[in-house]
Design a protein around this motif. Structure first.
Motif, mmCIF file in Angstrom:
data_model
loop_
_atom_site.group_PDB
_atom_site.id
_atom_site.type_symbol
_atom_site.label_atom_id
_atom_site.label_comp_id
_atom_site.label_asym_id
_atom_site.label_seq_id
_atom_site.Cartn_x
_atom_site.Cartn_y
_atom_site.Cartn_z
ATOM 1 N N ARG A 70 0.845 -1.212 0.000
ATOM 2 C CA ARG A 70 0.000 0.000 0.000
ATOM 3 C C ARG A 70 0.876 1.257 0.000
ATOM 4 O O ARG A 70 0.587 2.219 -0.697
ATOM 5 N N LEU A 123 -3.106 6.219 4.489
ATOM 6 C CA LEU A 123 -3.525 5.012 5.191
ATOM 7 C C LEU A 123 -3.690 5.328 6.682
ATOM 8 O O LEU A 123 -2.789 5.907 7.285
ATOM 9 N N SER A 140 -8.994 9.591 5.111
ATOM 10 C CA SER A 140 -7.893 8.717 4.689
ATOM 11 C C SER A 140 -8.351 7.913 3.473
ATOM 12 O O SER A 140 -9.549 7.688 3.286
ATOM 13 N N ASP A 141 -7.376 7.477 2.680
ATOM 14 C CA ASP A 141 -7.720 6.684 1.489
ATOM 15 C C ASP A 141 -8.187 5.289 1.875
ATOM 16 O O ASP A 141 -9.028 4.705 1.219
ATOM 17 N N GLN A 142 -7.567 4.737 2.892
ATOM 18 C CA GLN A 142 -7.996 3.422 3.355
ATOM 19 C C GLN A 142 -7.646 3.229 4.823
ATOM 20 O O GLN A 142 -6.837 3.971 5.386
ATOM 21 N N ALA A 199 -6.768 0.298 7.879
ATOM 22 C CA ALA A 199 -6.362 -1.083 8.194
ATOM 23 C C ALA A 199 -6.360 -1.265 9.710
ATOM 24 O O ALA A 199 -5.865 -0.407 10.449
ATOM 25 N N GLN A 247 -14.283 4.343 2.687
ATOM 26 C CA GLN A 247 -13.096 3.829 2.000
ATOM 27 C C GLN A 247 -12.913 2.340 2.332
ATOM 28 O O GLN A 247 -13.540 1.820 3.252
ATOM 29 N N PRO A 248 -12.028 1.640 1.582
ATOM 30 C CA PRO A 248 -11.776 0.230 1.915
ATOM 31 C C PRO A 248 -11.251 0.066 3.349
ATOM 32 O O PRO A 248 -10.421 0.853 3.799
ATOM 33 N N VAL A 249 -11.773 -0.951 4.015
ATOM 34 C CA VAL A 249 -11.308 -1.296 5.370
ATOM 35 C C VAL A 249 -10.781 -2.733 5.313
ATOM 36 O O VAL A 249 -11.476 -3.637 4.835
ATOM 37 N N THR A 250 -9.571 -2.921 5.775
ATOM 38 C CA THR A 250 -8.977 -4.263 5.832
ATOM 39 C C THR A 250 -8.671 -4.565 7.292
ATOM 40 O O THR A 250 -8.129 -3.707 8.000
#
Ligand SMILES: O=C1O[C@H](COP(=O)(O)O)[C@@H](O)[C@H](O)[C@H]1O
Length: 206
Positions: free
Chosen positions: A22, A108, A163-165, A167, A200-203
């Motif tokens: 990332r 991130l 934030s873009d993504q 985690a 946004q994407p969450v991992t």
């Protein structure tokens, strides 16, 4: 409500690999600095050690502690001091959180979570009205967590959502139950308030 990608039983090396990928993408996407938040506590530091072995231009990385305890940076409870000791020899900048700081958009937001559902230093008792109004908040957890009984400074939910993504690293059965309930909207803990606002994407690494 966020949809999260859950990566089960991830080792520190797996998480470091994902973070490096990332960060590599973010470094390619801009000529400027790449900004990340990093959690405190005990979980992130072995992962950071792995991350720092990857071939990345760390001199363009700006590391924001997601939160810290109000202690001198050479105190064993200082997140910033530990981050500085790891990241600065690699050329990265580590920011000291103050309530005066202008908070950037993050490439991130890397977060941990306590078993009580706290993220950064936003504890269940933190007044939600306050963390909706500011980017950085100074607070006294109530009750004080016995493992780190200090006043705190913390990025707020709106700052982390910029934030873009996102985690998470969630280790342990108790934390996992809390996280799953938050994701399903079954509790109103700080982690759930963040997830409810995430577009946004969450991992999530377990
Ligand atoms: O106090 C804190 O706790 C959480 C969780 O820490 P861990 O030791 O259980 O991983 C952490 O995410 C937060 O940044 C920290 O200051």
């Amino acid at each position: 409500m966020a949809e999260a990608t859950i990566i089960e039983n991830a080792g520190n090396g797996d998480i470091a690999e994902w973070l490096a990928a990332r960060l590599g993408e973010a470094l390619e996407s801009t000529e400027g600095p790449v900004t990340i938040t990093v959690p405190g506590g005990s979980t992130p530091f072995p992962i950071i050690e792995e991350l720092l072995t990857r071939d990345l231009d760390f001199s363009r990385l700006v590391v924001w502690p997601g939160d810290d305890r109000i202690v001198p940076e050479d105190h064993e409870a200082s997140n910033t001091g530990k981050l500085r000791a790891l990241f600065e020899p690699a050329g990265a900048e580590v920011v000291t959180l103050t309530i005066m700081e202008q908070v950037p958009h993050f490439h991130l937001a890397w977060l941990g979570m306590g078993a009580d559902g706290h993220i950064a230093s936003l504890f269940p008792n933190t007044d939600p009205k306050v963390d909706e109004e500011r980017s950085i908040l100074r607070l006294t957890p109530d009750p004080l967590p016995p493992e780190a009984p200090f006043d705190r400074i913390s990025l707020t939910i709106p700052a982390l959502l910029d934030s873009d993504q996102i985690a998470f690293v969630i280790r342990g059965h108790d934390k996992r139950t809390v996280f799953d309930e938050a994701l399903a909207g079954q509790n109103d803990l700080p982690v759930a308030r963040l997830l409810a606002g995430a577009k946004q994407p969450v991992t999530c690494f377990t």
